[in-house]
Design an enzyme around this catalytic site. Structure first.
Site, short mmCIF file in Angstrom:
data_model
loop_
_atom_site.label_atom_id
_atom_site.label_comp_id
_atom_site.label_asym_id
_atom_site.label_seq_id
_atom_site.Cartn_x
_atom_site.Cartn_y
_atom_site.Cartn_z
N HIS A 1 0.82 -1.21 0.00
CA HIS A 1 0.00 0.00 0.00
C HIS A 1 0.86 1.27 0.00
CE1 HIS A 1 0.20 -0.06 4.55
NE2 HIS A 1 0.15 1.24 4.38
N SER B 1 4.10 2.21 8.42
CA SER B 1 3.85 1.25 7.36
C SER B 1 5.13 0.96 6.62
CB SER B 1 2.83 1.79 6.38
OG SER B 1 1.57 1.44 6.81
N ASP C 1 1.44 -7.73 2.47
CA ASP C 1 1.43 -6.30 2.16
C ASP C 1 2.87 -5.81 1.94
OD1 ASP C 1 0.93 -3.64 1.85
OD2 ASP C 1 -0.38 -3.45 3.60
N1 ARG Z 1 -4.53 0.76 7.55
C1 ARG Z 1 -3.24 0.75 6.95
C2 ARG Z 1 -2.62 2.15 7.06
O1 ARG Z 1 -3.06 2.94 7.81
C3 ARG Z 1 -3.25 0.22 5.57
C4 ARG Z 1 -3.94 1.04 4.52
C5 ARG Z 1 -3.95 0.49 3.13
N2 ARG Z 1 -4.79 -0.66 2.95
C6 ARG Z 1 -6.11 -0.61 2.58
N3 ARG Z 1 -6.78 -1.75 2.45
N4 ARG Z 1 -6.73 0.51 2.31
O2 ARG Z 1 -2.05 2.76 6.23
N1 GLU Z 2 -1.00 1.49 7.61
C1 GLU Z 2 -0.35 2.50 8.37
C2 GLU Z 2 0.62 3.35 7.54
O1 GLU Z 2 0.42 3.52 6.36
C3 GLU Z 2 0.31 1.87 9.51
C4 GLU Z 2 -0.73 1.50 10.41
C5 GLU Z 2 -0.83 2.46 11.55
O2 GLU Z 2 -1.37 3.55 11.42
O3 GLU Z 2 -0.32 2.02 12.57
O4 GLU Z 2 1.54 3.92 8.06
#
Ligand code: ARG
Ligand code: GLU
Length: 709
Positions: free
Chosen positions: A83, A644, A219
């Site tokens: 991502h 991330s 990921d």
């Molecule tokens: N929650 C994760 C972060 O904050 C991953 C985001 C990307 N993945 C998704 N399915 N939208 O960045």
């Molecule tokens: N998915 C998050 C990012 O893009 C990391 C998850 C979080 O916020 O801890 O940094």
């Protein structure tokens, strides 16, 4: 008495920070080295961060705008999240050659794909410059004078610090402006895409699973850093050579077991662990709900069209993921703040704080009273700011209209024409990922929410007039708007910019709307908000110092600010709700279970190749002791957005995973970390290697890695 005291400690959360809480500056690790070793670290602080020898920090980069990446070979091979590289993966994709769906693996170095605008930044060293930055700062200075003086000092110090010509110095405030650290950085702009798994592996579970445990996605994607012939940062050139890594992570083939020590090294973006109860109240009861409401409307409408049309799906994939990500996180944040009684905890903490300050004959308790008074006025305004931002950003083409509005003041016709023509290339990029019918529906929806939720007196008159004129029927308004505006169609836009007519442009409905909205914001909202933010910042600075003075049982680590941090904990499950236990690991089996449970869910479509391999149990050397492919694991590392892509490291300094998310029940950790609920989610590194080898058939890449049995 003893009981009461224990209760107080519990409620105040002022016992010594648990092994798990905290995001530590690598330069200050000496102070917690012992704790880390007690918890399973076999190395020293010097192995993690050193200026005298190569150390782990030389393998960790800030990736793009806000992710982390790590080196895994001597030749600049870089691992980050799928991502995090998604924008790049998308930019190389077309309907015919769809890297999102199919994945991609360069067959050799020539196949590594160039990415405009992508950079990675290393931290060469860091240094405490508090004394120097605050020199000449007297208590009696006004906030503006103080800020000016600090700016001048920072400018001077940045120039004085020794660095190479291709390096930069960045000085950042810590502890609400009480301390300052300088970072010497090195940025590389030639970063090429090496490979990525297909979306149904890299983002298996998609938005259904986002922020949620159990997880089953790999990921990750890989890039390679390139340098000029001397090994120095350089713009893209065919003649560039792979970066020679000063350090890279060895990879553990043993993986990770329940209760093992884990450490995450990366760039968390923003936390607010020391704010007042008033600020918690604002986030929980105003900011998050408003953002959620507007985004919910946008997401539903986008998804409708993405599911119907492949072009729209590719165009909106990245945008949708971004909007959905915040939306879901905030929902979890509200839940977690409520469940942990964050507001009440803060209030109890604050009354204890006031008591202690008073006992010392100090009036720092005043700070909290003043904060309370300011927040009373600030909250409604800030609420308007949140609505404005979400609505303005929700209408996709307003940004472009705003850019065009800026050239309207140019009096000289030749320059005006030149500037208008200059807008065309940027617009082409914008329209590549744009479908007017989607924007149109969303626009009607968000304007309707905006004008319903805020009082007419707190809205731009332009909008309340339209609302009256159209009887609140925004769909009718946007219909006419979209047929006239040049900002909702590339052909019309190009023509308008090739023969620009200032009067026609000034009357374009998009410019009228963009200007009416931003004028309102700039005149009515921003100035009072800025004034209050300045007062709040200065009070928070005092409050921070006072907290560190009076609440001495508490260990204070600096809030995240996108600088390099280390956090440590253990691989462990947790109980999110009464009667429910989460285990620490998942395996490939779960992917198939999810698909079976929801065969219609596009987020759970199985990868064919992976299914075949799974059927034959052709796991090679990537299976864990139990004979299964471990997919993801959770651990008690205190991470945040920006972490991330961060390396997850075992006690011996070997890579065991790549961090990509947090559990939904614990996203309030940015404000109120609670070890019983907060877990970070990582992909098991063996799953990564398995996918590279068996799915990507790019096993040759493993040859440049250092795999430890
Ligand atoms: N929650 C994760 C972060 O904050 C991953 C985001 C990307 N993945 C998704 N399915 N939208 O960045
Ligand atoms: N998915 C998050 C990012 O893009 C990391 C998850 C979080 O916020 O801890 O940094």
């Amino acid at each position: 008495m003893k009981k009461v005291f224990c209760l107080l400690i519990l409620v105040l959360g002022i016992s010594n920070v648990k092994a798990d809480e905290g995001m530590w500056l690598p330069i200050l690790l000496k102070s917690i080295e012992g704790d880390m070793q007690k918890n399973g670290l076999k190395l020293t602080a010097e192995d993690i961060y050193s200026v005298n020898k190569s150390s782990m920090k030389d393998a960790v980069v800030l990736f793009g705008g806000g992710c982390t990446g790590e080196l895994i070979s001597a030749e600049g091979l870089l691992l980050t999240n799928h991502h995090c590289g998604f924008g790049q993966i998308q930019s190389h994709s077309t309907v015919e050659k769809d890297l999102i769906t199919e994945g991609y693996w360069a067959k050799d170095r020539k196949g590594e794909l160039q990415n405009q605008g992508l950079s990675v930044t290393f931290i060469v060293r860091m240094e405490d410059v508090t004394q120097k930055v605050l020199s000449g700062i007297k208590d009696k200075l006004s906030e503006t004078e103080r800020a000016e003086k600090i700016k001048t000092n920072i400018f001077r110090i940045s120039g004085e610090l020794t660095k190479e010509s291709y390096q930069k110095v960045v000085i950042r405030p810590f502890y609400n402006g009480n301390e300052f650290y300088a970072f010497v950085t090195e940025t590389y702009n030639d970063v090429r895409l090496v490979g990525a798994p297909p979306q149904n592996i890299g983002n298996f579970g998609g938005d259904t699973d986002n922020w949620v445990w159990p997880r089953h996605n790999a990921d990750f994607c890989m890039f390679r850093i390139y340098t000029d012939a001397e090994g120095k940062p350089a713009e893209y050139s065919e003649n560039n050579i792979p970066y020679k890594s000063k350090y890279f992570f060895p990879i553990s083939m043993k993986g990770v077991d329940e209760d093992d020590f884990t450490m995450v090294y990366g760039f968390p973006g923003r936390t607010q662990e020391y704010i007042s109860s008033h600020a918690v109240d604002f986030t929980m009861n105003y900011e998050d709900p408003a953002r959620i409401k507007i985004r919910e409307a946008r997401l539903g409408l986008m998804l409708e069209d993405m599911r119907k049309n492949d072009t729209v799906r590719i165009q909106y994939a990245s945008k949708y993921a971004g909007v959905a990500n915040g939306w879901k996180k905030w929902k979890g944040e509200i839940k977690g703040l409520k469940k942990t009684g964050a507001l009440e905890k803060k209030q109890i903490y604050e009354s204890e704080f006031k008591k202690r300050a008073a006992l010392k004959g100090k009036n720092e308790g005043e700070v909290l009273i003043k904060l309370g008074e300011i927040y009373q006025k600030y909250i409604p305004l800030k609420n308007e700011e949140v609505y404005f931002t979400e609505v303005y950003n929700g209408i996709e083409h307003l940004g472009l209209a705003n850019k065009a509005a800026q050239i309207l003041d140019i009096k000289d016709l030749t320059s005006f024409k030149l500037e208008a023509a200059r807008l065309i290339p940027g617009a082409e990029g914008f329209f590549k990922n744009y479908t007017a019918s989607v924007d149109k529906k969303v626009m009607a929806a968000v304007l309707s929410i905006y004008t319903e939720d805020l009082k007419p007196s707190r809205l731009p008159k332009y909008l309340t007039d339209i609302k009256k004129q159209y009887n609140g029927n925004w769909a009718v308004y946007v219909d006419a708007y979209f047929t006239h505006s040049v900002f909702t169609d590339m052909a019309r836009f190009r023509e308008a910019m090739q023969n620009p007519d200032a009067t026609a442009l000034a009357n374009d409905p998009a410019i009228l709307l963009a200007q009416a909205m931003s004028d309102w914001y700039n005149i009515e909202v921003l100035p009072p908000v800025t004034k209050m933010v300045t007062s709040i910042d200065s009070l928070n600075r005092l409050y921070m110092t006072a907290q560190r003075t009076y609440m001495t049982e508490k260990k204070f680590y600096p809030d995240a600010n996108s600088t390099l941090r280390v956090t440590y904990g253990r691989a462990e499950g947790f109980s999110p709700d009464d009667g429910v236990e989460y285990r620490a690991f998942t395996t490939l089996e779960g992917m198939f279970e999810k698909n079976m449970a929801q065969p219609e869910n596009p987020d759970y479509v199985l990868n064919k190749r992976l299914s075949q391999i799974h059927l034959k149990k052709d796991y090679g050397k990537y299976a864990a002791k139990d004979g299964k492919i471990h997919t993801c694991f959770i651990a008690s590392n205190h991470t945040s957005g920006g972490n991330s892509g961060s390396p997850v490291i075992n006690g011996k300094g070997e890579l065991i995973g790549i961090n990509f998310d947090r559990c939904w029940e614990g996203t309030m950790s940015d404000i109120n970390y609670d070890v019983s609920l907060c877990r970070n989610i990582s992909t098991d590194i063996r799953f990564v290697l398995f996918v590279v080898d068996k799915i990507g058939e790019a096993g040759y890449l493993l040859e440049e890695m250092k795999l430890v049995k």
